[in-house]
Design an enzyme around this catalytic site. Sequence first.
Site, PDB file in Angstrom:
ATOM      1  NE  ARG A 175      -3.709   0.328   2.313  1.00 46.91           N
ATOM      2  CZ  ARG A 175      -4.378   0.790   3.367  1.00 46.91           C
ATOM      3  NH1 ARG A 175      -4.375   0.119   4.509  1.00 46.91           N
ATOM      4  NH2 ARG A 175      -5.028   1.943   3.295  1.00 46.91           N
ATOM      5  CB  CYS A 235      -1.762   3.910   9.389  1.00 46.24           C
ATOM      6  SG  CYS A 235      -3.166   4.425  10.401  1.00 46.24           S
TER       7      CYS A 235
END
Length: 278
Positions: A175, A235
């Site tokens: 990611r 995050c």
Amino acid sequence: MDSLVSTQWLADQLGSPGLRILDATWFLPDAGRDARAEFEDGHIPGAMFFDIDLMSDKTSTLPTMLPPAVQFAAQLGALGMNDGDRIVLYDNAAHHTAARAWWMLRSIGVDAALLDGGLAKWTAEGRQVERGTQPVEPGQVTPRFNPALVRSLDQVRANLISHAEQLVDARSPARFTGQEPETRPGLASGHIPGSANVPYSSFFNPDGTWKHTASLRLVLEDEGVEIERPVIATCGSGISAAVVVFALHLLGHPAALYDGSWTEWGADPTTPKATGAA
């Protein structure tokens, strides 16, 4: 009380005056699991359920954002919390979501500890669990908001110029690099420019316990993070970034958390994005 307590310590302390236990298990919406239902089915005796979704800012379009301090303190009081209580948090989630609850508490001046290994270690050792929810007397928590622990999009954007704080992204490498596309509609792939990638899973042993402090330091330093310099953790939506904050806390260094994280940054067409390795 230490910031990280063992299952044996908690077992010895069960029933002690002023000890409060909170189950902060949380799952991604597509996980197919119900954290509250699992709590009702079995939890550490005396625990109350800390609902991360419920305890969020409902005026925000972003998920699980830190709620206003007065609201949050009132919700903690409804769980029986009082000023001065010894609070132990645990979870049974892959994302180690008790760290998020710990950061939330710290943001309003409430100290708490994490249970090392969480519910999985507790049950693996054959320790007692109970079902249902026990009624509690409402308590009172005095909010003392600490803005030093929270960063906004504008603050992170300004930091790209000042470089006063290091950015540490707790998402998976796929990611972070943009190799794995984001699942939320309209969300770009990649990361905030200049970030280091330290996946939250790197901080744990195979049994879900935290690595020793020497190993935690190496995990961060191996990715170029200077422990003594200020850090902003980020995050996907501000959940697993709290793992980075807690790891740095164990190392004696406070850190801030960008609450909107990539859900906010990646959806904003005006923010710069980077792809590839750090």
